[in-house]
Design a protein around this motif. Structure first.
Motif, PDB file in Angstrom:
ATOM      1  N   VAL A 271       0.864  -1.178   0.000  1.00 23.46           N
ATOM      2  CA  VAL A 271       0.000   0.000   0.000  1.00 23.46           C
ATOM      3  C   VAL A 271       0.902   1.230   0.000  1.00 23.46           C
ATOM      4  N   LYS A 272       0.792   2.051  -1.025  1.00 24.99           N
ATOM      5  CA  LYS A 272       1.648   3.230  -1.142  1.00 24.99           C
ATOM      6  C   LYS A 272       0.911   4.463  -0.644  1.00 24.99           C
ATOM      7  N   VAL A 273       1.475   5.102   0.375  1.00 19.72           N
ATOM      8  CA  VAL A 273       0.926   6.359   0.870  1.00 19.72           C
ATOM      9  C   VAL A 273       1.359   7.475  -0.074  1.00 19.72           C
ATOM     10  N   SER A 274       0.409   8.279  -0.519  1.00 21.87           N
ATOM     11  CA  SER A 274       0.715   9.354  -1.467  1.00 21.87           C
ATOM     12  C   SER A 274       0.715  10.736  -0.827  1.00 21.87           C
ATOM     13  N   ARG A 275       0.058  10.878   0.343  1.00 25.66           N
ATOM     14  CA  ARG A 275       0.002  12.190   0.995  1.00 25.66           C
ATOM     15  C   ARG A 275      -0.320  12.029   2.465  1.00 25.66           C
ATOM     16  N   ILE A 276       0.309  12.880   3.297  1.00 19.89           N
ATOM     17  CA  ILE A 276       0.035  12.941   4.729  1.00 19.89           C
ATOM     18  C   ILE A 276      -0.359  14.375   5.050  1.00 19.89           C
TER      19      ILE A 276
ATOM     20  N   LEU B 133      -3.877   9.956   6.062  1.00 25.00           N
ATOM     21  CA  LEU B 133      -3.006   9.399   5.034  1.00 25.00           C
ATOM     22  C   LEU B 133      -3.856   9.000   3.835  1.00 25.00           C
ATOM     23  N   GLU B 134      -3.495   9.503   2.672  1.00 29.57           N
ATOM     24  CA  GLU B 134      -4.132   9.074   1.433  1.00 29.57           C
ATOM     25  C   GLU B 134      -3.246   8.034   0.770  1.00 29.57           C
ATOM     26  N   THR B 135      -3.857   7.012   0.172  1.00 33.65           N
ATOM     27  CA  THR B 135      -3.098   5.986  -0.525  1.00 33.65           C
ATOM     28  C   THR B 135      -3.418   6.030  -2.015  1.00 33.65           C
ATOM     29  N   ASP B 136      -2.611   5.309  -2.773  1.00 35.84           N
ATOM     30  CA  ASP B 136      -2.828   5.241  -4.217  1.00 35.84           C
ATOM     31  C   ASP B 136      -4.104   4.485  -4.571  1.00 35.84           C
TER      32      ASP B 136
ATOM     33  N   ASP C  28      -6.945   5.357  -3.269  1.00 37.19           N
ATOM     34  CA  ASP C  28      -7.984   6.309  -2.859  1.00 37.19           C
ATOM     35  C   ASP C  28      -8.578   5.946  -1.505  1.00 37.19           C
ATOM     36  N   GLU C  29      -7.752   5.368  -0.677  1.00 35.12           N
ATOM     37  CA  GLU C  29      -8.177   4.994   0.675  1.00 35.12           C
ATOM     38  C   GLU C  29      -7.705   6.057   1.654  1.00 35.12           C
ATOM     39  N   ILE C  30      -8.473   6.271   2.706  1.00 35.88           N
ATOM     40  CA  ILE C  30      -8.126   7.234   3.744  1.00 35.88           C
ATOM     41  C   ILE C  30      -7.857   6.485   5.049  1.00 35.88           C
ATOM     42  N   VAL C  31      -6.718   6.774   5.666  1.00 36.30           N
ATOM     43  CA  VAL C  31      -6.375   6.200   6.966  1.00 36.30           C
ATOM     44  C   VAL C  31      -6.093   7.354   7.906  1.00 36.30           C
ATOM     45  N   THR C  32      -6.644   7.305   9.109  1.00 34.95           N
ATOM     46  CA  THR C  32      -6.414   8.376  10.077  1.00 34.95           C
ATOM     47  C   THR C  32      -5.659   7.840  11.288  1.00 34.95           C
ATOM     48  N   ALA C  33      -4.945   8.757  11.957  1.00 30.79           N
ATOM     49  CA  ALA C  33      -4.138   8.357  13.111  1.00 30.79           C
ATOM     50  C   ALA C  33      -4.009   9.517  14.083  1.00 30.79           C
ATOM     51  N   ASP C  34      -3.980   9.192  15.373  1.00 38.05           N
ATOM     52  CA  ASP C  34      -3.777  10.211  16.405  1.00 38.05           C
ATOM     53  C   ASP C  34      -2.325  10.655  16.477  1.00 38.05           C
ATOM     54  N   ALA C  35      -1.413   9.831  15.954  1.00 39.06           N
ATOM     55  CA  ALA C  35       0.010  10.158  15.950  1.00 39.06           C
ATOM     56  C   ALA C  35       0.678   9.295  14.891  1.00 39.06           C
ATOM     57  N   LEU C  36       1.851   9.743  14.426  1.00 37.84           N
ATOM     58  CA  LEU C  36       2.571   8.993  13.395  1.00 37.84           C
ATOM     59  C   LEU C  36       4.043   8.866  13.747  1.00 37.84           C
TER      60      LEU C  36
ATOM     61  N   ASP D 275       2.056  16.982   3.582  1.00 29.65           N
ATOM     62  CA  ASP D 275       1.383  18.158   3.048  1.00 29.65           C
ATOM     63  C   ASP D 275       0.932  19.022   4.228  1.00 29.65           C
ATOM     64  N   TYR D 276       1.920  19.670   4.831  1.00 25.25           N
ATOM     65  CA  TYR D 276       1.688  20.506   6.005  1.00 25.25           C
ATOM     66  C   TYR D 276       2.823  21.513   6.069  1.00 25.25           C
ATOM     67  N   PRO D 277       2.547  22.771   6.385  1.00 21.69           N
ATOM     68  CA  PRO D 277       3.612  23.791   6.426  1.00 21.69           C
ATOM     69  C   PRO D 277       4.550  23.579   7.614  1.00 21.69           C
ATOM     70  N   LEU D 278       5.649  22.883   7.361  1.00 25.38           N
ATOM     71  CA  LEU D 278       6.591  22.608   8.434  1.00 25.38           C
ATOM     72  C   LEU D 278       7.314  23.877   8.852  1.00 25.38           C
ATOM     73  N   ALA D 279       7.688  23.923  10.113  1.00 24.44           N
ATOM     74  CA  ALA D 279       8.487  25.046  10.609  1.00 24.44           C
ATOM     75  C   ALA D 279       9.815  25.076   9.856  1.00 24.44           C
ATOM     76  N   GLU D 280      10.282  26.259   9.537  1.00 26.80           N
ATOM     77  CA  GLU D 280      11.503  26.385   8.744  1.00 26.80           C
ATOM     78  C   GLU D 280      12.707  25.701   9.402  1.00 26.80           C
ATOM     79  N   PRO D 281      12.890  25.789  10.736  1.00 24.66           N
ATOM     80  CA  PRO D 281      14.006  25.054  11.356  1.00 24.66           C
ATOM     81  C   PRO D 281      13.915  23.546  11.132  1.00 24.66           C
ATOM     82  N   ASP D 282      12.698  22.997  11.170  1.00 25.02           N
ATOM     83  CA  ASP D 282      12.523  21.566  10.909  1.00 25.02           C
ATOM     84  C   ASP D 282      12.947  21.228   9.483  1.00 25.02           C
ATOM     85  N   ARG D 283      12.450  21.988   8.524  1.00 22.90           N
ATOM     86  CA  ARG D 283      12.761  21.694   7.119  1.00 22.90           C
ATOM     87  C   ARG D 283      14.256  21.854   6.832  1.00 22.90           C
ATOM     88  N   GLU D 284      14.872  22.897   7.389  1.00 21.96           N
ATOM     89  CA  GLU D 284      16.301  23.101   7.168  1.00 21.96           C
ATOM     90  C   GLU D 284      17.116  21.971   7.782  1.00 21.96           C
ATOM     91  N   THR D 285      16.764  21.578   8.995  1.00 20.90           N
ATOM     92  CA  THR D 285      17.487  20.506   9.679  1.00 20.90           C
ATOM     93  C   THR D 285      17.388  19.195   8.901  1.00 20.90           C
TER      94      THR D 285
END
Length: 276
Positions: free
Chosen positions: A78-83, A92-95, A97-105, A119-129
């Motif tokens: 099962v390939k996850v295409s978007r979080i 989580l969307e899969t290829d 067209d299935e939807i999976v939800t989670a309280d934490a990942l 698909d979420y605006p990460l904090a710039e320090p996180d993305r840079e690191t």
């Protein structure tokens, strides 16, 4: 930790063995060895015995992962295409067209793949690191040979120079393949990068280096080995609900590093969720 059967042989074509340096990982290794899941293959290569055990899984390296999944729900293929975040849950969307939800990942895919999924605006320090983490590529050839390969005991050759071939192992002499002359060749990182787009037939010819193969398969590992790591064993993103990254690019590489990273991620998640 990848194992593949074909033409009567069984091939480890990812990690070839593992070593043990910490007591936390040693406790897992001892339990696996007591069950007959792993064994000592050797204590060095190229006639250089350093006394440090190299362990292999008796049924192929991915059998360790299969053992760890017993009693829990695991879905393969099962390939996850978007979080993305939806309300107070990760979605989580899969290829399919299935939807999976989670309280934490906890996400353990190679970091560039993980960043492309979120698909979420990460904090710039996180993305840079996280963007500093880098990997080498590896072209892995699995081949059934017409004749035995002339390899030193214990049936493997490790090229310290690393190019064009960094590793050759006979899976039969290693003890996982009943069929003889079942070879795994790993190309070095420079060769792999230069020949990443080269047709498989030409890559196979170069990696066989004059040996005659009855059959072969090529696998392209885009994120084979982390070369620039994050110093911590896991990384918790600055997100409203927990999303923790883990894997062999956190703390230290190799199978032991991946295992210790996973354990650290689990401990951090329990703390974030206030679990006992």
């Amino acid at each position: 930790m990848a194992t593949r059967p074909f033409d009567g042989g069984l091939f480890d074509y990812g990690a070839q063995f593992f070593t043990v340096r910490s007591e936390k990982f040693a406790s897992l290794q001892r339990a696996w060895e007591a069950k007959g899941l792993v064994k000592v293959w050797c204590r060095g290569f190229n006639d250089a015995q350093d006394g440090h055990p190299r362990y292999v899984a008796t049924s192929g390296m991915n059998s360790i992962a299969a053992h760890l999944t017993r009693g829990i729900s695991v879905r393969n293929g099962v390939k996850v295409s978007r979080i993305f975040l939806s309300g107070n849950q990760w979605t989580l969307e899969t290829d399919f067209d299935e939807i999976v939800t989670a309280d934490a990942l906890i996400v353990t895919t190679p970091v560039p793949q993980t960043l492309s999924l979120i698909d979420y605006p990460l904090a710039e320090p996180d993305r840079e690191t996280l963007s500093r983490i880098e990997y080498e590529r590896c072209l892995a050839l699995m081949a059934v040979l017409e004749q035995p390969a002339d390899l030193p005991a214990p049936g493997a050759l490790q090229n310290t120079a690393g190019e064009p071939i960094s590793w050759i192992a006979d899976n039969h002499r290693k003890g996982i393949s009943q069929a003889p002359n079942t070879l795994t060749n790993h190309a070095g990182p420079r060769f792999s990068l230069e020949h990443w787009e080269t047709p498989a037939e030409l890559v196979a010819e170069k990696l066989l280096a004059g040996r005659q193969a009855i059959s072969w398969k090529l696998h392209r590992w885009k994120y084979a080995k982390p070369t620039v790591l994050h110093p911590n064993r896991c990384y918790s993103l600055a997100t409203p609900i927990p999303l923790i990254l883990a894997g062999d690019a956190f703390g230290e590489p190799r199978i032991e590093g991946a295992a210790l990273s996973g354990l650290a991620a689990a401990e951090q998640l329990r703390a974030l969720l206030s679990l006992p």
